[in-house]
Design an enzyme around this catalytic site. Structure first.
Site, short mmCIF file in Angstrom:
data_model
loop_
_atom_site.label_atom_id
_atom_site.label_comp_id
_atom_site.label_asym_id
_atom_site.label_seq_id
_atom_site.Cartn_x
_atom_site.Cartn_y
_atom_site.Cartn_z
N HIS A 155 -31.94 13.76 33.28
CA HIS A 155 -32.38 12.66 32.40
C HIS A 155 -31.74 12.67 31.00
CE1 HIS A 155 -35.31 11.46 35.33
NE2 HIS A 155 -36.01 12.57 35.24
N HIS A 191 -37.44 11.64 40.77
CA HIS A 191 -37.16 10.74 39.65
C HIS A 191 -35.70 10.25 39.72
CE1 HIS A 191 -40.45 13.38 38.23
NE2 HIS A 191 -40.90 12.30 37.65
N ASP A 245 -33.97 14.25 43.75
CA ASP A 245 -35.18 14.42 42.94
C ASP A 245 -36.08 13.18 43.09
OD1 ASP A 245 -35.86 16.30 40.30
OD2 ASP A 245 -36.67 14.27 40.11
N ASP A 278 -39.56 17.75 43.71
CA ASP A 278 -40.81 17.12 43.27
C ASP A 278 -41.17 15.91 44.14
OD1 ASP A 278 -38.65 15.73 42.30
OD2 ASP A 278 -39.29 15.73 40.20
ZN LIG Z 1 -38.03 14.86 38.99
#
Ligand SMILES: [Zn+2]
Length: 377
Positions: free
Chosen positions: A135, A172, A170, A259
């Site tokens: 990120h 995200h 991931d 995750d």
């Molecule tokens: Zn993540």
């Protein structure tokens, strides 16, 4: 002499701490290392253990701007830097903690060691479980990430004339990596994640396909909450292998966040370690030079078991289901009592399966119409 695979690690990671209530717990890296060691996966003839070496400051400057790096350096003593909020720092996701700049040099250094190892032809696979901080932006911390080791690693490969396919599993969206390479056709970025409608960072929709020369080279597979192994694996198979093969990368870089599991405290996907295992086996079967990085994962037991399984797959080793005794003792000290590597269970049942499948089919069809004709010529 057979090719080696590199595992890159140091206990120095444990010198750093995001804080007592922060979900990213650095001891998960140590526990993963302990489980890998307990299974004998560092003693294999195929394995080269490489202690992490910090990146050089100039390496961070490959991507990040100087003002931002100066702020991170100021924050390294644990004190509040001027304009911290402007750069995404502050209580919450991206706290100031002692040594955060050194932590970033370490995680990035390990990723550079990984990409250099495979690019040099020293081996097929390198794994840095501390990397994958997808990120971080050019001049902003975001989502627990201060320095984007992935972007820096990929830029290093580009500077060496390599083409890179990036696969991010991931939960995200890999927004920092996508943004860095949104306008180039030299990097193919593919991110599979929970939809931005329900999860941070709120991006990664299927229509984000790149711009200019990069059109078609940013690929996003967003999934509705509750998506399970079967639907996820179906979509992965429909999209990823064909694009990667058509792109002819010199190196595949992966972000292997864990995750996505049903019991992860931060996300709402419904995957299991069984689904994760199948994805990692499929990536291995792409038969490419592979720099594997870690990523999210906020259940510490999931992280240790899943990344150990991944490292076993990278080395073509099958593991016994009962977890080794020496590991169980160490895990118990962290309040973790699982006794099996995978466990039997699937994810819990839920009621929106048809809706999820229909939406996923729609996304897959959209990508086949838009990005496939650009990448597959
Ligand atoms: Zn993540």
């Amino acid at each position: 002499m057979g090719m080696k695979n590199a595992f890159i690690y140091t206990d120095a990671y444990l010198d750093y701490n995001y804080g007592p209530t922060h979900p990213l717990r650095i001891p998960r890296l140590k526990l993963t290392y302990e489980l890998i060691r307990a299974y004998g996966l560092l003693d294999l003839p195929s394995v080269k253990f490489i202690p992490t070496i910090k990146a050089d400051e100039e390496d961070l400057g490959l991507f990040h701007n100087k003002e931002y790096l100066d702020v991170l350096k100021q924050a390294n003593d644990g004190c509040w830097p001027e304009d911290g909020y402007f750069y995404g720092l502050g209580p919450g996701d991206n706290p100031i903690f002692a040594g955060l700049y050194d932590w970033s040099l370490l995680t990035t250094g390990a990723t550079l060691q990984a990409v250099d190892f495979v690019a040099n032809g020293e081996g097929e696979v390198a794994f840095n479980i501390a990397g994958g901080l997808h990120h971080a932006m050019k001049s902003k911390a975001s989502g627990f990430c201060y320095v984007n080791d992935l972007v820096i690693g990929i830029l290093r490969l580009l500077n060496r004339g390599k083409r890179v396919a990036y696969i991010d599993i991931d939960a995200h969206h890999g927004d920092g990596v996508q943004k860095a390479f949104y306008q180039t056709d030299q990097v193919l970025t593919i991110s599979l994640h929970e939809s931005g409608y329900s999860l941070f960072p709120g991006t990664g929709f299927e229509y984000e396909i790149g711009e200019g020369k990069g059109e078609g080279y940013s690929v996003n597979l967003p999934f509705l909450p509750d998506t399970d192994d079967e639907v996820y694996l179906w979509a992965f198979e429909e999209i990823v292998p064909e694009l990667v093969h058509a792109f002819h990368p010199d190196v595949v870089v992966t972000q292997l966040g864990v995750d996505t599991f049903y019991n992860d405290p931060l996300t709402k996907l419904n995957l299991t370690i069984h689904g994760f295992e199948k994805v990692v086996r499929r990536i291995k079967s792409l038969d490419q030079r592979w720099a594997a990085l870690g990523g999210g994962g906020y259940d510490v037991s999931n992280v240790a078991r899943a990344w150990t399984l991944a490292w076993a797959i990278m080395n073509g080793v099958e593991l016994n289901e009962p977890l080794p005794e020496s590991y169980l003792e160490k895990a118990a000290r962290l309040g973790i009592y699982e006794k099996e590597l995978r466990g039997r269970g699937g994810s819990p049942p839920y009621g929106r399966r048809e809706e999820i499948m229909r939406e996923t089919e729609r996304v897959v069809e959209f990508l086949r119409k838009t990005v496939f004709p650009k990448v597959i010529r």
